[in-house]
Scaffold this active site. Structure first.
Site, mmCIF file in Angstrom:
data_model
loop_
_atom_site.group_PDB
_atom_site.id
_atom_site.type_symbol
_atom_site.label_atom_id
_atom_site.label_comp_id
_atom_site.label_asym_id
_atom_site.label_seq_id
_atom_site.Cartn_x
_atom_site.Cartn_y
_atom_site.Cartn_z
ATOM 1 N N GLU A 262 0.844 -1.311 0.015
ATOM 2 C CA GLU A 262 0.205 0.092 -0.330
ATOM 3 C C GLU A 262 0.879 1.481 0.024
ATOM 4 O OE1 GLU A 262 -0.984 3.074 1.667
ATOM 5 O OE2 GLU A 262 -2.060 2.152 2.954
ATOM 6 N N CYS A 305 -2.022 8.494 4.427
ATOM 7 C CA CYS A 305 -2.114 7.996 2.137
ATOM 8 C C CYS A 305 -3.521 8.306 1.999
ATOM 9 C CB CYS A 305 -2.082 6.532 2.651
ATOM 10 S SG CYS A 305 -2.541 5.649 3.300
#
Lengths: 698, 698
Positions: A262, A305
């Site tokens: 990720e 994020c």
């Protein structure tokens, strides 16, 4: 009493069942003051032994527990952490997190444990494997079939986390691995490793962790992939460049380590073409949209994020959005040390991180961006003592909103400024908005703010292939939405392409990421043995004792009963129609029924058949069977006409003891036959059965 | 009339809607005679344009079809191919395939199309997205929730196939991609590309392929990954070294191409410790085990990624197994040109391939193997004209069985001789057998031959994490088993580690591999719009007309009815108990019922409530609703006592028109409430509804 590590000089790791301390290490600092908090290093740590410990001791101790037992352990851990979370807040302050930020990290992480505990008990069997899908019959005589099952990986879950969520980031990977039965090795990012260490210390001190189920390595894990192979899984959250190096490692490429990454993500928020604050100054979608942008810019000082980086609005709306976001930032943001009263945005995690964000903003401006709000100068900040002055040692930065006249600037779609930074661009029409959102090259999440179903459908289906999650914001969920930037444990977190291509969370979906799916082929008897679920065609035990007389402790899958026959008359059908009010013509009108393509004439009600089946298999006296709480997969296969007889076969199919109750669930396979032994109806009967029956049942 | 390509000098590709021919190319030869059949090259082919054609024309044409429409297209293609399969057999002969081998390749491939057609219509909705799991409620007032859906990838499925199954290998990748709605570009292996081309030609000539849904590139596709990105998927079957190069390509690592690989595999067959032909010379497990080994050595001349390479037996059984396999090979194997009468094993696919297998056997002997059956010499073979002589131009090799005294020889676990070759090793106990099987480093499939449930459980659970499929062979499925070496479309095909880590087939599982899972968050109304499935909390249309009066063409999701109330008396409960025979004490004995932990006293039968609910929502006269064919997810939530009243809310939840029928399926959301508006029971009612109702209903 739990001690935190912020007073210790060197930060320990927790490996092979004990705490290990390096001699010295890299200094990490308080984000607001620059004070050195801990030295971090793994120099001299036995990483190979740590992996081996997980694979042996960790696998063995987790292997003694079922899914439900592991789930209860997660709940106990969550409860224990919850009671000590003030200790964690105090450490979290040092990372630059405001109390609201800590709620996301600490409470959010604890919430993941609670959710996985609950889902593990509600959605998984109380065994160690997950049966996937139905049995596939592969032989005409039913003697051979196939069944998919998930079995845990036999190795370790190696988890490399980012600096921004030291607690949540650890727990969101740990919880599903633990539930799957795979031991974790956690490697926190160095700048905030002291907070992860504090959380792990609490978990270890709880005494709730099975041996080897959680190890912590602070400092570098260079070369760790050399020790891993197809038994293991790696979960990585962090920079795309690191992910690329991991993915290109020979261990990942050839020996089959399972890698989930990720990474960067230039998440978009799209304002629908129907939202127009000029026409409707109170537009709830406009208000919610602007509030989301400000929240995502300032929460964790934009170090998420999932934060909104690209604000994509109709070209005519750019000015209005820039103005509204600026006004709200003015009204809401107080920058300062999180320990000071009233502060709503803390520093970045480190001075290095702040400098990197400044460089990214520079690059954005070189790529065509103009700063519409904020600046790169050191901001005035509120100190812990309440005074306000320009920051000295801390990693502070003001929110920065940019605007791009050229919506197709490469910079806005490629440069992630990992701080309180967002950029506004304009789109011409929905197709253009979709194209611009997808220019992010794959993102974790996007928000679509619109109250026009057609616009929502076009935008969502257009951007879906490039996103992991899409949130549709409108007047009806603006207040209750969990928010653009918040992954929830129920839903997957991850995105394609630039976002890393991985998938985390998503409830039981991520538990399966720590397991392997395998197809097993064999006879019904073999499939029954291997899956713990009885299959049609496997042996039955039709003993003298009614299976409803057996408490859970004595019942075995395959225990069953075949009832006597009972004939159904036209009077029965008429009577049932009258009593229930179900006078559908197929039960009451011979001529009309015969004209129906599926019925030969008047037929018995399906619900009559079900009720009679219960009458045929019931054991009326008090006993271990406490209740029929439901029914699944019912199919009526053959119509039953007056004069037909029915009988029922009931077989114990799956037994699920509840860990915290004195009863459990039993799923019974029910087949109703007619006098020609044709299946009339098939279904599963769901019952609650006492572990030890009332004395009169034993 | 279909022409095959074996007479043409150059082999064409099918790209951008037409056949394209190279000027010259690499010669490919008849496997039995060495005769040149075709020249293969992609020199000058516009690969970038081919990809773009798939992404635009192919995506658009497939996007016009629902899952069911695509599934029917697959059935039509299968039927069309089936009618012309003799043409394919004639071409298949040239690859060295016997008729039995062609059945696996040609008929097996057509079977995949049929299976996907059937599964697509039975297991998928008649829409374009797959709803994954239940809605996750994320707000206390139910105004915000999340739902996972699968949506097709927006790019191309690029499929690089191996030489051994030119038809099946293409169709097993094509079928799930097509069903998902993703266009395929097929790149066959050069030595047998002429057979793939013949099959594609038939499919193109059928007129059944939507434009751009299938393209064929014969020859090299060097650099093809440069043209692909996160929109696309690559499926690769072939050598591990090539797979490694693909996986390490920057496009895969950083721009998010989805890669599935299926490579080498040293599959094992394990003889259980309970099988002893000395004690039982008729042992059915021993006989079946030996037969499997011979089949897997000789079918396709052992050129199957699923063939048995490692025969793992109790140390004391090695001699017996070697002798029995040898005897059966002697009795069953006739090597020769597949066109000759009586031939049971053909040549390898090419002389190069044969030489590679010889080198692998050499390496195995250097690693400790001794040849126990067969040799490396050119065998005597039956020619097409019936004469028997030592092979000249053909790629023939005799079956070779090796034995290793050292079961831990690296060679036996690492060297894949891709031909009629297997090796026998001995194990000490079950743990040793598991360890040896897993030394393959990840395999596609293993067979366990045993009739001892404990041995089966220990062996299967021990090897499961290293295998994609495990077949348990015993006396009860020996005759009906689909066989060790045969992937079936219902079950996954693929394995971890050395086997490539990919997953193909597995029914709808592989359709999802060509789709992306995304989490959508929004209000119930938004989730209803985006998924085509009605959600609790979304708007309902409770119009004047009973929804059962609406034919499928007029019914909309959200159409519903709320019934009147009906009171339940003690007499009703007593009467129902008597009529149905369901005299469970909770319905008949006040004192005993009150002692039950879940009931306040005597309560109504669940089946009484269901039947009354039907009476409350039914529309009795003939109309578009033809039948209630089942019921799902029933849960009884609140007991109903005498004096309580119930009413029911029924709402159209999902509408699935059948493409080939004049009716479809309607799933209704049913909630039964008591007089306090507490949910008493929730379930889904499944009905069949005419597309256009009988005239009295319109």
């Amino acid at each position: 009493m739990t001690t935190t590590t912020i007073d210790t000089r060197v930060l320990p790791s927790y490996v092979q069942g004990s705490w290990w301390e390096p001699r010295t290490g890299t200094p990490t600092r308080d984000a607001s003051t620059g004070e050195v908090l801990a030295l971090v290093s793994s120099e001299g740590l036995d990483l190979k032994g740590t992996v081996e410990y997980a694979r042996t001791v960790g696998q063995a101790s987790l292997g003694e527990l079922t899914f439900h037992q592991r789930a209860l352990r997660l709940k106990a851990l969550a409860t224990y952490l919850n009671a000590l979370k003030e200790d964690l807040y105090a450490v979290s302050d040092r990372t630059g997190a405001t109390r609201r930020d800590s709620l996301v990290d600490v409470d959010g992480g604890i919430g993941v444990l609670f959710t996985y505990s609950s889902k593990g008990r509600r959605e998984l069997p109380n065994t160690q494997i997950i049966v996937d899908g139905d049995v596939e019959n592969l032989a005409k005589d039913n003697s051979f079939g196939g069944q998919h099952v998930y079995q845990r990986l036999p190795g370790v879950a190696f988890q490399v986390n980012a600096f921004n969520f030291p607690v949540w980031g650890m727990l969101e990977k740990f919880a599903p691995a633990f539930l799957a039965g795979v031991p974790s090795i956690v490697k926190p990012a160095t700048p905030t490793a002291f907070l992860t260490e504090a959380a792990v210390r609490i978990m270890v001190e709880s005494g709730l962790l099975p041996d080897g189920s959680l190890q912590l390595v602070c400092g570098s894990v260079r070369g760790f992939l050399d020790d891993l192979d197809l038994r293991d899984a790696v979960g990585f959250t962090g920079a795309a460049s690191t992910a690329l190096a991991l993915a290109g490692h020979p261990g990942v490429l050839s020996s089959g380590v399972r890698l989930t990454t990720e990474t960067d993500s230039l998440n978009a928020a799209i304002l629908g073409p129907d939202v127009d604050p000029d026409a409707d100054p109170e537009s709830p979608e406009f208000t919610a949209f602007v509030a989301s942008i400000v929240t995502e810019m300032t929460s964790k000082a934009g170090q998420k994020c999932t934060a909104i980086r690209r604000v994509i609005v109709p070209v005519g709306m750019v000015d209005a959005v820039v103005a509204a976001v600026g006004a709200r930032l003015d009204a809401r943001v107080v920058i300062g040390d999180p320990r000071a009263e009233g502060v709503t945005m803390g520093p970045l995690a480190s001075v290095d991180q702040r400098d990197e964000v400044r460089r990214a903003i520079d690059a954005l401006t070189r790529g065509g961006g103009r700063i519409a709000y904020g600046s790169l100068d050191d901001p005035e900040v509120r100190q812990a003592d309440g005074t306000v002055e320009v920051s000295r040692g801390g990693a502070f930065l003001s929110p920065v909103l940019l605007r791009f006249d050229d919506a197709d600037s490469d910079a806005v779609h490629q440069i992630e400024a990992f701080g309180p930074v967002a950029s506004v661009i304009g789109y011409r029409d929905i197709a253009d908005a979709v194209r611009l959102a997808n220019r992010g090259g794959g993102s974790l999440v996007a928000t679509v703010a619109s109250h026009d179903p057609a616009a929502v459908a076009a935008l969502v289906s257009g951007i879906a292939p490039f996103h992991g999650r899409v949130l549709v914001l409108d007047r009806d969920d603006a207040k209750t939405s969990t928010g653009h930037g918040s992954p929830v444990p129920h839903l997957i977190h991850g995105g394609p392409g630039r976002a890393g291509g991985g998938e985390e969370l998503g409830g039981i979906r991520s538990v399966k990421h720590y397991m392997r799916r395998i197809a097993i082929q064999g006879t019904p008897a073999v499939l029954t043995t291997l899956t713990g679920r009885w299959r049609a065609g496997a042996p039955k035990e039709l003993g003298a004792e009614h299976p409803f007389r057996k408490p859970l402790s004595k019942l075995r899958i395959g225990d069953g009963i075949v009832s006597v026959e009972r004939e159904i008359t036209l009077d029965d059908i008429s009577h049932f129609a009258e009593f229930t009010g179900d006078t559908f013509y197929a039960h009451t009108d011979e001529e009309a029924a015969a004209a129906n393509p599926f019925f030969p004439g008047r037929v018995a009600h399906g619900y009559l058949l079900l009720a009679w089946a219960a009458g045929l298999f019931v054991d009326p006296d008090p006993g271990p069977v406490l209740a029929n709480y439901g029914l699944e997969n019912l199919r009526f296969l053959t119509p039953v006409s007056p004069g037909d007889s029915v009988h029922v076969a009931l077989t114990a199919k799956e037994i699920t003891p509840r860990e915290t109750e004195d009863y459990g669930e039993v799923r019974w396979d029910a087949v109703l036959y007619n006098q020609r032994e044709e299946a009339v109806a098939t279904y599963d009967v769901l019952t609650l059965v006492a572990k030890e029956g009332p004395s009169n049942a034993l």
